[in-house]
Design a protein around this motif. Structure first.
Motif, PDB file in Angstrom:
ATOM      1  N   GLY A  10      99.077  30.929  24.976  1.00  0.00           N
ATOM      2  CA  GLY A  10      97.855  31.000  25.765  1.00  0.00           C
ATOM      3  C   GLY A  10      98.082  31.297  27.223  1.00  0.00           C
ATOM      4  O   GLY A  10      97.149  31.414  28.003  1.00  0.00           O
ATOM      5  N   ARG A  11      99.257  31.475  27.630  1.00  0.00           N
ATOM      6  CA  ARG A  11      99.539  31.631  29.051  1.00  0.00           C
ATOM      7  C   ARG A  11      99.918  33.062  29.359  1.00  0.00           C
ATOM      8  O   ARG A  11     100.675  33.697  28.648  1.00  0.00           O
ATOM      9  CB  ARG A  11     100.688  30.693  29.416  1.00  0.00           C
ATOM     10  N   ARG A  12      99.414  33.524  30.503  1.00  0.00           N
ATOM     11  CA  ARG A  12      99.761  34.879  30.918  1.00  0.00           C
ATOM     12  C   ARG A  12     100.454  34.834  32.275  1.00  0.00           C
ATOM     13  O   ARG A  12     100.139  34.028  33.114  1.00  0.00           O
ATOM     14  CB  ARG A  12      98.505  35.732  31.051  1.00  0.00           C
ATOM     15  N   GLY A  13     101.310  35.682  32.530  1.00  0.00           N
ATOM     16  CA  GLY A  13     101.996  35.764  33.799  1.00  0.00           C
ATOM     17  C   GLY A  13     103.431  36.198  33.601  1.00  0.00           C
ATOM     18  O   GLY A  13     103.893  36.381  32.489  1.00  0.00           O
ATOM     19  N   PRO A  14     104.147  36.374  34.694  1.00  0.00           N
ATOM     20  CA  PRO A  14     105.535  36.825  34.585  1.00  0.00           C
ATOM     21  C   PRO A  14     106.418  35.716  34.014  1.00  0.00           C
ATOM     22  O   PRO A  14     106.180  34.546  34.208  1.00  0.00           O
ATOM     23  CB  PRO A  14     105.924  37.171  36.013  1.00  0.00           C
ATOM     24  N   ALA A  15     107.424  36.105  33.355  1.00  0.00           N
ATOM     25  CA  ALA A  15     108.369  35.148  32.778  1.00  0.00           C
ATOM     26  C   ALA A  15     109.356  34.698  33.850  1.00  0.00           C
ATOM     27  O   ALA A  15     109.824  35.485  34.663  1.00  0.00           O
ATOM     28  CB  ALA A  15     109.101  35.803  31.623  1.00  0.00           C
ATOM     29  N   ARG A  16     109.675  33.386  33.840  1.00  0.00           N
ATOM     30  CA  ARG A  16     110.647  32.856  34.806  1.00  0.00           C
ATOM     31  C   ARG A  16     112.013  32.740  34.166  1.00  0.00           C
ATOM     32  O   ARG A  16     112.123  32.261  33.048  1.00  0.00           O
ATOM     33  CB  ARG A  16     110.209  31.470  35.265  1.00  0.00           C
ATOM     34  N   PRO A  17     113.035  33.107  34.907  1.00  0.00           N
ATOM     35  CA  PRO A  17     114.369  32.967  34.325  1.00  0.00           C
ATOM     36  C   PRO A  17     114.814  31.500  34.357  1.00  0.00           C
ATOM     37  O   PRO A  17     114.477  30.747  35.256  1.00  0.00           O
ATOM     38  CB  PRO A  17     115.246  33.822  35.215  1.00  0.00           C
ATOM     39  N   VAL A  18     115.569  31.055  33.387  1.00  0.00           N
ATOM     40  CA  VAL A  18     116.073  29.681  33.266  1.00  0.00           C
ATOM     41  C   VAL A  18     117.562  29.716  33.544  1.00  0.00           C
ATOM     42  O   VAL A  18     118.278  30.571  33.016  1.00  0.00           O
ATOM     43  CB  VAL A  18     115.803  29.140  31.838  1.00  0.00           C
ATOM     44  N   PRO A  19     118.074  28.772  34.376  1.00  0.00           N
ATOM     45  CA  PRO A  19     119.511  28.784  34.650  1.00  0.00           C
ATOM     46  C   PRO A  19     120.299  28.410  33.405  1.00  0.00           C
ATOM     47  O   PRO A  19     119.899  27.556  32.643  1.00  0.00           O
ATOM     48  CB  PRO A  19     119.688  27.741  35.745  1.00  0.00           C
ATOM     49  N   VAL A  20     121.399  29.074  33.245  1.00  0.00           N
ATOM     50  CA  VAL A  20     122.267  28.830  32.099  1.00  0.00           C
ATOM     51  C   VAL A  20     123.490  28.118  32.614  1.00  0.00           C
ATOM     52  O   VAL A  20     124.064  28.483  33.626  1.00  0.00           O
ATOM     53  CB  VAL A  20     122.650  30.159  31.429  1.00  0.00           C
ATOM     54  N   SER A  21     123.904  27.074  31.905  1.00  0.00           N
ATOM     55  CA  SER A  21     125.095  26.371  32.337  1.00  0.00           C
ATOM     56  C   SER A  21     126.316  27.211  32.022  1.00  0.00           C
ATOM     57  O   SER A  21     126.402  27.814  30.968  1.00  0.00           O
ATOM     58  CB  SER A  21     125.172  25.009  31.662  1.00  0.00           C
ATOM     59  N   GLY A  22     127.244  27.205  32.936  1.00  0.00           N
ATOM     60  CA  GLY A  22     128.434  28.006  32.760  1.00  0.00           C
ATOM     61  C   GLY A  22     129.276  27.931  34.014  1.00  0.00           C
ATOM     62  O   GLY A  22     129.110  27.053  34.851  1.00  0.00           O
ATOM     63  N   PRO A  23     130.192  28.848  34.191  1.00  0.00           N
ATOM     64  CA  PRO A  23     131.069  28.803  35.349  1.00  0.00           C
ATOM     65  C   PRO A  23     130.344  29.058  36.662  1.00  0.00           C
ATOM     66  O   PRO A  23     130.811  28.662  37.712  1.00  0.00           O
ATOM     67  CB  PRO A  23     132.100  29.891  35.085  1.00  0.00           C
ATOM     68  N   ALA A  24     129.170  29.647  36.662  1.00  0.00           N
ATOM     69  CA  ALA A  24     128.449  29.932  37.907  1.00  0.00           C
ATOM     70  C   ALA A  24     127.698  28.709  38.418  1.00  0.00           C
ATOM     71  O   ALA A  24     127.356  28.637  39.584  1.00  0.00           O
ATOM     72  CB  ALA A  24     127.479  31.089  37.678  1.00  0.00           C
ATOM     73  N   ALA A  25     127.421  27.717  37.616  1.00  0.00           N
ATOM     74  CA  ALA A  25     126.633  26.555  38.012  1.00  0.00           C
ATOM     75  C   ALA A  25     127.335  25.685  39.067  1.00  0.00           C
ATOM     76  O   ALA A  25     126.722  25.312  40.051  1.00  0.00           O
ATOM     77  CB  ALA A  25     126.262  25.738  36.785  1.00  0.00           C
ATOM     78  N   PRO A  26     128.610  25.295  38.975  1.00  0.00           N
ATOM     79  CA  PRO A  26     129.237  24.458  39.998  1.00  0.00           C
ATOM     80  C   PRO A  26     129.331  25.158  41.349  1.00  0.00           C
ATOM     81  O   PRO A  26     129.188  24.541  42.389  1.00  0.00           O
ATOM     82  CB  PRO A  26     130.626  24.161  39.452  1.00  0.00           C
ATOM     83  N   ALA A  27     129.535  26.432  41.381  1.00  0.00           N
ATOM     84  CA  ALA A  27     129.612  27.150  42.657  1.00  0.00           C
ATOM     85  C   ALA A  27     128.267  27.114  43.361  1.00  0.00           C
ATOM     86  O   ALA A  27     128.187  26.976  44.589  1.00  0.00           O
ATOM     87  CB  ALA A  27     130.065  28.581  42.429  1.00  0.00           C
ATOM     88  N   ALA A  28     127.182  27.211  42.610  1.00  0.00           N
ATOM     89  CA  ALA A  28     125.852  27.167  43.206  1.00  0.00           C
ATOM     90  C   ALA A  28     125.563  25.779  43.759  1.00  0.00           C
ATOM     91  O   ALA A  28     124.948  25.631  44.812  1.00  0.00           O
ATOM     92  CB  ALA A  28     124.812  27.557  42.166  1.00  0.00           C
ATOM     93  N   ALA A  29     126.018  24.749  43.068  1.00  0.00           N
ATOM     94  CA  ALA A  29     125.792  23.378  43.537  1.00  0.00           C
ATOM     95  C   ALA A  29     126.580  23.123  44.815  1.00  0.00           C
ATOM     96  O   ALA A  29     126.119  22.428  45.710  1.00  0.00           O
ATOM     97  CB  ALA A  29     126.176  22.386  42.437  1.00  0.00           C
ATOM     98  N   ARG A  30     127.776  23.658  44.901  1.00  0.00           N
ATOM     99  CA  ARG A  30     128.587  23.478  46.100  1.00  0.00           C
ATOM    100  C   ARG A  30     127.975  24.196  47.290  1.00  0.00           C
ATOM    101  O   ARG A  30     128.013  23.717  48.406  1.00  0.00           O
ATOM    102  CB  ARG A  30     130.004  23.990  45.865  1.00  0.00           C
ATOM    103  N   ARG A  31     127.392  25.360  47.056  1.00  0.00           N
ATOM    104  CA  ARG A  31     126.784  26.111  48.134  1.00  0.00           C
ATOM    105  C   ARG A  31     125.526  25.431  48.648  1.00  0.00           C
ATOM    106  O   ARG A  31     125.189  25.559  49.809  1.00  0.00           O
ATOM    107  CB  ARG A  31     126.435  27.518  47.655  1.00  0.00           C
ATOM    108  N   ALA A  32     124.841  24.693  47.864  1.00  0.00           N
ATOM    109  CA  ALA A  32     123.587  24.063  48.255  1.00  0.00           C
ATOM    110  C   ALA A  32     123.832  22.888  49.207  1.00  0.00           C
ATOM    111  O   ALA A  32     122.981  22.569  50.021  1.00  0.00           O
ATOM    112  CB  ALA A  32     122.833  23.588  47.017  1.00  0.00           C
ATOM    113  N   ARG A  33     124.978  22.234  49.129  1.00  0.00           N
ATOM    114  CA  ARG A  33     125.284  21.108  49.993  1.00  0.00           C
ATOM    115  C   ARG A  33     125.666  21.612  51.386  1.00  0.00           C
ATOM    116  O   ARG A  33     126.395  22.602  51.514  1.00  0.00           O
ATOM    117  CB  ARG A  33     126.456  20.327  49.412  1.00  0.00           C
ATOM    118  N   ALA A  34     125.172  20.908  52.461  1.00  0.00           N
ATOM    119  CA  ALA A  34     125.496  21.325  53.836  1.00  0.00           C
ATOM    120  C   ALA A  34     126.953  20.993  54.126  1.00  0.00           C
ATOM    121  O   ALA A  34     127.474  19.974  53.669  1.00  0.00           O
ATOM    122  CB  ALA A  34     124.599  20.597  54.820  1.00  0.00           C
ATOM    123  N   PRO A  35     127.631  21.803  54.926  1.00  0.00           N
ATOM    124  CA  PRO A  35     129.028  21.504  55.256  1.00  0.00           C
ATOM    125  C   PRO A  35     129.121  20.245  56.117  1.00  0.00           C
ATOM    126  O   PRO A  35     128.318  20.012  57.007  1.00  0.00           O
ATOM    127  CB  PRO A  35     129.486  22.739  56.017  1.00  0.00           C
TER     128      PRO A  35
END
Length: 144
Positions: A10-35
């Motif tokens: 029943g819903r219309r609109g663009p599809a949102r991508p979902v993050p997939v766990s893998g080797p790219a996830a820890p690097a993204a978490a590290r980048r989000a934290r302030a130095p």
């Protein structure tokens, strides 16, 4: 990598991508934290600056304290000197000291102008102005 999620019916609109766990996830978490390094350096710098300013303030106050102690000692010495001079002046003003000083300078009492002061009469004339005790004559030059 992101995978688009399936849309409900029943819903219309663009599809949102979902993050997939893998080797790219820890690097993204590290980048989000302030130095942490700049913050730690800022805190250490502020602490060091505060410590240096307290040391400088303490040094200035200590210098003023030494100066104040020196002035107190100087004032104390001047007070002692003042009391000694005042005592010496009082001794020199005593009648015996004045008489000895006059005698040393060749001065003596002037018996011709001596005045007798009585409590009932003011001192208005010299005691030797033509008055001698009864039965006595004046001796010239002595004032008696």
């Amino acid at each position: 990598m992101r995978v688009p999620r399936a849309m409900p019916q029943g819903r219309r609109g663009p599809a949102r991508p979902v993050p997939v766990s893998g080797p790219a996830a820890p690097a993204a978490a590290r980048r989000a934290r302030a130095p942490r390094a700049p913050f730690v350096l800022l805190v250490v710098g502020l602490l060091c600056g505060g410590l240096v300013s307290l040391l400088l303030l303490n040094a200035v106050l200590a210098k003023d304290s030494f100066r104040a102690n020196g002035l107190r000692k100087e004032i104390s010495g001047l007070r002692i000197e003042k009391e000694a001079k005042k005592s010496a002046n009082t001794r020199l003003e005593m009648p015996d000291a004045v008489a000895k000083s006059n005698e040393y300078q060749g001065l003596g009492p002037d018996w011709d102008t001596a005045r007798v002061i009585t409590p009932d009469k003011p001192a208005s004339r010299a005691a030797s102005d033509g008055q001698t005790p009864a039965g006595q004559e004046r001796v010239p030059g002595t004032g008696q």
